[in-house]
Scaffold this motif. Structure first.
Motif, mmCIF file in Angstrom:
data_model
loop_
_atom_site.group_PDB
_atom_site.id
_atom_site.type_symbol
_atom_site.label_atom_id
_atom_site.label_comp_id
_atom_site.label_asym_id
_atom_site.label_seq_id
_atom_site.Cartn_x
_atom_site.Cartn_y
_atom_site.Cartn_z
ATOM 1 N N UNK C 7 -7.135 -6.158 -10.814
ATOM 2 C CA UNK C 7 -6.419 -4.861 -9.451
ATOM 3 C C UNK C 7 -7.399 -5.225 -8.460
ATOM 4 N N UNK C 8 -8.387 -5.611 -9.102
ATOM 5 C CA UNK C 8 -9.622 -5.963 -7.771
ATOM 6 C C UNK C 8 -9.604 -6.752 -7.360
ATOM 7 N N UNK C 9 -9.284 -7.764 -8.044
ATOM 8 C CA UNK C 9 -8.908 -9.350 -6.559
ATOM 9 C C UNK C 9 -8.015 -9.030 -5.544
ATOM 10 N N UNK C 10 -7.147 -7.950 -6.302
ATOM 11 C CA UNK C 10 -5.247 -7.772 -5.514
ATOM 12 C C UNK C 10 -6.240 -7.243 -3.955
ATOM 13 N N UNK C 11 -7.378 -5.886 -4.308
ATOM 14 C CA UNK C 11 -7.630 -4.351 -3.565
ATOM 15 C C UNK C 11 -9.067 -5.956 -2.613
ATOM 16 N N UNK C 12 -9.456 -6.645 -3.047
ATOM 17 C CA UNK C 12 -10.624 -7.666 -2.500
ATOM 18 C C UNK C 12 -9.943 -8.746 -1.561
ATOM 19 N N UNK C 13 -8.464 -9.064 -1.978
ATOM 20 C CA UNK C 13 -7.822 -9.636 -0.901
ATOM 21 C C UNK C 13 -6.922 -8.821 0.258
ATOM 22 N N UNK C 14 -6.490 -7.819 -0.123
ATOM 23 C CA UNK C 14 -6.523 -6.622 1.045
ATOM 24 C C UNK C 14 -7.462 -6.733 1.690
ATOM 25 N N UNK C 248 -9.322 -1.137 1.495
ATOM 26 C CA UNK C 248 -8.215 -2.035 0.535
ATOM 27 C C UNK C 248 -8.640 -1.376 -0.355
ATOM 28 N N UNK C 249 -9.825 -1.464 -1.449
ATOM 29 C CA UNK C 249 -9.469 -0.809 -2.586
ATOM 30 C C UNK C 249 -8.929 0.788 -2.647
ATOM 31 N N UNK C 250 -8.934 1.711 -1.702
ATOM 32 C CA UNK C 250 -8.108 2.932 -1.461
ATOM 33 C C UNK C 250 -6.335 2.755 -1.130
ATOM 34 N N UNK C 251 -6.120 1.675 -1.046
ATOM 35 C CA UNK C 251 -4.856 1.419 -0.577
ATOM 36 C C UNK C 251 -4.440 0.621 -1.512
ATOM 37 N N UNK C 252 -4.980 -0.064 -2.942
ATOM 38 C CA UNK C 252 -5.029 -0.490 -3.887
ATOM 39 C C UNK C 252 -5.068 0.242 -5.024
ATOM 40 N N UNK C 253 -5.624 0.972 -5.549
ATOM 41 C CA UNK C 253 -5.632 1.644 -6.789
ATOM 42 C C UNK C 253 -5.021 3.061 -6.834
ATOM 43 N N UNK C 267 -4.412 8.013 2.030
ATOM 44 C CA UNK C 267 -4.518 8.556 3.632
ATOM 45 C C UNK C 267 -5.508 10.337 3.615
ATOM 46 N N UNK C 268 -5.335 11.030 1.916
ATOM 47 C CA UNK C 268 -6.080 11.933 1.951
ATOM 48 C C UNK C 268 -6.802 11.849 2.262
ATOM 49 N N UNK C 269 -7.519 10.814 1.231
ATOM 50 C CA UNK C 269 -8.388 10.433 0.751
ATOM 51 C C UNK C 269 -9.285 9.987 2.364
ATOM 52 N N UNK C 270 -9.077 9.226 3.156
ATOM 53 C CA UNK C 270 -9.070 8.767 4.025
ATOM 54 C C UNK C 270 -10.260 9.713 5.129
#
Ligand SMILES: Nc1ncnc2c1ncn2[C@@H]1O[C@H](COP(=O)(O)OP(=O)(O)OP(=O)(O)O)[C@@H](O)[C@H]1O
Ligand SMILES: [Mg+2]
Lengths: 249, 323, 289
Positions: C7-14, C248-253, C267-270
């Motif tokens: 998942x971390x790598x997913x977030x990183x690629x995004x 990237x991390x917010x959307x992935x996780x 979106x709320x977090x951002x």
């Protein structure tokens, strides 16, 4: 009797640059205090801190007996702690009359009204006309601020501040760029408007400061060198060395 | 106060006349179409209060409009289509949403404000899209009861048109009074010289909050009636692309003029309706019209019209004034 | 463990994709004070070019320069007219102009490339999965992370470490002085815009392997890139990197933890973040008073 404005131990840095250190100063009701010092001494920064546009790193500001450090600028202005800016800051697209009305409505507590607009406009109109008459700018009331001359803009800027009926008025180089005569005219308007208003006046023109102020405070490199009567300041050796130099001779 | 009263009274009279004549001349399709123009135009006009007076460019206006539409539709589904109930429910919901957005925009400006309102609007859209039990999800809500006022059913095209026209007119007068009142002036001042306004004792956050409430209330009133044009409400009424469309309409019509909003919404919807009948490329047309207006008439058609008129008048006067 | 890493790598690629797209936006924003909402159009153009190229049988790795060139060319055309006239205009006018152009570009592309979803035929070298802690992970995403880091670094070196970058930064601070040195700042700004557009196209080419290409993607990407740049604090290089990671991390996780309400949460977090820090993560020290 406590002073109207009490500043104690104000310090302010921008990054590594220390712009104000340990400034303590008091202004009492009705007095006119001149604030002088070379370029970059920190005069404007002190105004910014006192009026809430910048937050100090250290120290306290009390106005009319109450601490105001946590209040936003608008709240401080509403309490009568009013300033002008070093550059004339006017509403270019509004007419002089509308600009003054903006200030007058705020003073009357009607600045954000929606309903009863007509009554608000009428009420502020009287105050505005009085100011225009006092200042001799009545002819220009309908002109856009952008179309006024520089000297007139500076007076208009001042009139906006006066429309708030300040208890303390902080004027940041109101006479810069004006001729001697224009400067005298502007300061005359302030004095005639209400003699009870206390004033802190920043100016680089020494004659103006010495002629118009009851007391003078001298800043240098972010520190308060000296406060005292014009004579005392004129004679002070440290002040001469730092600033006045041969000017005062 | 700068405007001559005549310049304001004449268009108003013309608008009233048009409102009175249209039901006699136009057919059912066109009346519904005009009603849609009027309702969307009202929402766009409320956006003009923020953008035109305050310089607050928001991409979340559809959230106010759409929230009202959903609230009104849900109220009607459960409690019936009484006009005042529907208006009250929709406007109330929009005001709540506006209060939220008003708090959000108190301290931001420029691109930050744009993105912040976009994010909040998209949260609203996500809720409308995913909360299926209440909002119907992607399908939206169908089968709304028609609007009613006591014994009268307000579902004919003529009734809907007159209702929308009355609402638009009332909203216009309300927005006009806002712009002319101290709060409207303060909003302009906060746009032009925020520092000076603070130094004059005006609280910028408070000004913005009130402007957002006013705009939200007006957009909400329009949004409340919107579902009843087609007895349907769907998530696209909350989506940010409707917010962007509203900005397009506003710019085409003319930022800052208030009435230009109706012009802009008419032109946009006409392009959408009529050009799309001939070609799939209607969005290309809209884009071209929009870009041309930005390039050539930065104050929109309304600005172009009055500017041209006022300009030539001023030209005549000044020529006459010269010795 | 493996799951978390994947998942971390997913977030990183995004994040890498967001970084590349966001950098294109933030370069013109910070260096020329120009808001370019047509950037999503450059991205999508790059995606389409890459999809067509990869399907054509030509050497696959040339798809990326081709996308860069195509988008850069589009950028050069638009730079001449009408962008150039808007550099000194207020942000609002820039936003309106470039949004209008993005609408036109979007419809032209829908016309030219159709309305279906196009997925690229990835070359064998980039296909398939690798196993990390017994969890499969698409090779292409690793490639994305590498490309993001490499290109980001390259851009940073170019702008921060070369004479050209120095001249550019000087031109931003004081255009007049640089012109008295005999440097034509118009060419300079044109070059930056072309670079930014090309970067948009290149990100589109890289992103196609992950997001495919379809009408409307331009807007989705534009918005995410804008959020990235804004959360990062508008314009600084470090800010954009930080913004890309945050978004990237917010959307992935949020998808991992709240699959139902992923976007609501993200979106709320951002939005909440922007409420607390109205000027973003790394705000350039602006002197207002
Ligand atoms: N917002 C700011 N950010 C960074 N540095 C600042 C800021 N405001 C002031 N300074 C610096 O602080 C120092 C003091 O500035 P200030 O404007 O207070 O001086 P001043 O006494 O009013 O001078 P002048 O007579 O030229 O108006 C200067 O070196 C100035 O560059
Ligand atoms: Mg100063």
């Amino acid at each position: 009797m406590s002073a109207l404005l009490e500043i104690s131990g104000i310090g302010k840095s921008f990054g590594a640059v220390r712009v104000l250190s340990g400034i303590s100063l008091a202004v009492s009701e009705g007095e006119t205090l001149g604030l002088i010092g070379p370029n970059g001494a920190g005069k404007t920064t002190l105004f910014n801190v006192v009026t809430g546009f910048l937050r100090a790193d250290a120290g306290q500001v009390r106005f009319a007996g109450a601490p105001v450090d946590r209040l936003p600028p608008a709240e401080r202005a509403a309490r009568g702690l009013v300033r002008t800016f070093q550059k004339a800051m006017v509403f270019p697209a509004l007419s002089l009359r509308e600009s003054l009305a903006m200030a007058a409505r705020q003073r009357a507590g009607q600045g954000l009204r929606w309903l009863g607009a007509r009554a608000c406009h009428q009420e502020s109109a009287a105050r505005v006309e009085r100011l225009l008459a006092e200042s001799g700018l009545a002819r220009h009331g309908g002109e856009r601020m952008a179309d006024l001359s520089y000297g007139e803009q500076r007076i208009a800027d001042l009139l906006m501040a006066l429309a708030l009926e300040p208890r303390l008025l902080l004027l940041d180089e109101p006479t810069a760029g004006l001729s001697q005569a224009e400067a005298e005219r502007l300061l005359g308007i302030v004095r005639r408007h209400d003699a009870r208003t206390a004033i802190v006046l920043i100016a680089h023109d020494i004659d103006i400061v010495f002629n118009h102020c009851d007391r003078i405070a001298v800043m240098h490199l972010g520190q308060l060198l000296r406060t005292g009567t014009p004579q005392a300041v004129r004679q002070d050796a440290a002040v001469r060395a730092a600033y006045l130099g041969s000017l005062a001779d | 106060m700068r405007d001559i009263p005549l310049s304001r009274a004449a268009p108003l009279a013309a608008a009233l006349l048009a409102l009175a004549l249209a039901p006699l001349l136009a057919g059912a399709f066109h009346l519904r179409f005009l009603a849609e123009i009027l309702l969307l135009g009202t929402a766009v006009m409320s956006l003009d209060l923020l953008v035109g007076l305050g310089g607050l460019v928001t991409l979340g206006h559809a959230a106010l409009f759409g929230t009202a539409a959903y609230a009104a539709a849900i109220a009607a589904l459960h409690l019936g289509g009484n006009l005042f109930l529907v208006l009250g429910a929709g406007t109330g919901a929009a005001l709540l949403m506006a209060a939220l957005m008003g708090v959000a925009i108190m301290r931001s400006s420029h691109l930050f404000l744009l993105i912040l309102t976009l994010l909040l609007g998209q949260v609203a859209w996500e809720v409308a899209f995913h909360w299926r039990e209440v909002t119907g999800g992607a399908d939206g809500l169908r089968g709304l009861p028609p609007l009613s006022l006591g014994p009268w059913r307000l579902d004919g095209p003529r009734a809907l048109f007159l209702l929308s026209g009355g609402l638009a007119l009332a909203a216009y007068l309300l927005a006009r009074s806002f712009a002319d009142a101290p709060i409207g002036r303060a909003l302009v001042g906060a746009r032009e010289q925020p520092l000076r306004m603070s130094a004059l004792g005006y609280s910028i956050p408070r000004i913005r909050f009130r402007a957002m409430l006013a705009a939200g209330g007006i957009a909400g009133a329009a949004g409340s009636l919107y579902p009843f044009l087609n007895l349907y409400v769907g998530p696209q009424s909350v989506h940010w692309s409707l917010s962007a469309t509203m900005i397009i309409m506003l710019v085409i019509g003319g930022v800052g003029s208030l009435w230009g909003a109706f012009l802009g919404s008419a032109i946009y919807l006409a392009l959408q309706t009529y050009v799309s009948a001939y070609t799939d490329r209607w969005q290309l047309f809209v884009g071209l019209v929009f870009v041309l207006i930005v390039l050539l008439l930065p104050r929109g058609l309304a600005g172009g019209l009055t500017g041209g008129l006022a300009g030539s008048l001023a030209g005549v006067l000044s020529r006459r004034g010269r010795p | 463990m493996g799951y978390a890493i994947v998942q971390t790598l997913n977030a990183l690629s995004f994040s890498a994709l967001l970084l590349l797209t966001g950098l294109g936006l933030s370069v013109v924003l910070s260096l020329m004070n120009f808001v370019n909402l047509a950037h999503g159009g450059f991205y999508l153009l790059g995606s389409y070019v890459a999809v067509l190229w990869l399907g054509s049988g030509a050497p696959w790795w040339l798809a990326f320069p081709a996308a860069f060139l195509a988008a850069g060319l589009a950028g050069a055309v638009l730079e001449r007219f009408p962008f150039r006239r808007f550099y000194a205009r207020p942000h609002l006018m820039q936003v309106l102009l470039t949004y209008g152009l993005s609408v036109i570009m979007a419809d032209l592309m829908r016309w030219g490339f159709g309305a279906q979803i196009l997925t690229p035929e990835l070359p064998a070298a980039l296909q398939g999965v690798v196993f990390l802690f017994d969890m499969p992970f698409p090779l292409y995403r690793l490639f994305l992370i590498g490309a993001g880091v490499a290109l980001g670094l390259l851009l940073w070196l170019l702008l921060d470490r070369t004479l050209w970058g120095a001249v550019l930064r000087a031109a931003v601070t004081d255009r007049g002085i640089v012109e008295t040195l005999g440097i034509d700042t118009r060419h300079l700004f044109a070059a930056v815009l072309v670079l930014s557009a090309g970067l948009g196209g290149l990100s589109g080419a890289l992103g196609a392997g992950m997001l495919a290409a379809y009408p409307g993607l331009d807007e989705e990407v534009l918005i995410l890139a804008l959020v990235t740049v804004v959360v990062g604090g508008l314009g600084s290089f470090g800010g954009t990197v930080a913004g890309a990671l945050v978004v990237g991390f917010a959307l992935t996780f949020s998808k991992v933890w709240f699959p139902e309400f992923a976007n609501v949460v993200a979106f709320s977090a951002m939005a909440g973040f922007l409420l607390l820090r109205p000027n973003g993560l790394i705000a350039p020290p602006l002197r207002q008073i």
